[in-house]
Design a protein around this motif. Structure first.
Motif: not given
Length: 92
Positions: A86-92
């Motif tokens: 699971l890709l839970g969080r993604l932020a840039i």
């Protein structure tokens, strides 16, 4: 360079514009790693270790009953779920 989140990474100045994602990185990510709930990968500047972005991965599964019957038939009968990441969080 993308690497696992570590104490050397400067989390304090990270700001993606979303408080929920900023707070997770600053306050919760380290605890989740220690508990082995997820792995947190960061893109950080090599000289300052300032984080430019991050994503989390964790174990998950999908119930076999969620798949069409023709796929279910191809798998061993002992499977009740299919393991996933699971890709839970993604932020840039």
């Amino acid at each position: 360079m993308i690497e696992l989140l570590d104490k050397k990474h400067n989390r304090d100045v990270f700001d993606c514009g979303k408080d929920l994602l900023n707070n997770y990185l600053k306050n919760q990510a380290g605890q989740d790693i220690k508990r082995k709930l997820s792995a947190c990968f960061v893109l950080a500047e090599s000289t300052s270790n300032q984080i430019q972005g991050y994503y989390t991965l964790s174990n998950n599964s999908i119930p076999l009953s969620s798949f069409p019957e023709h796929i279910q038939k191809k798998l061993p009968r002992s499977y009740i779920s299919i393991p996933t990441t699971l890709l839970g969080r993604l932020a840039i």
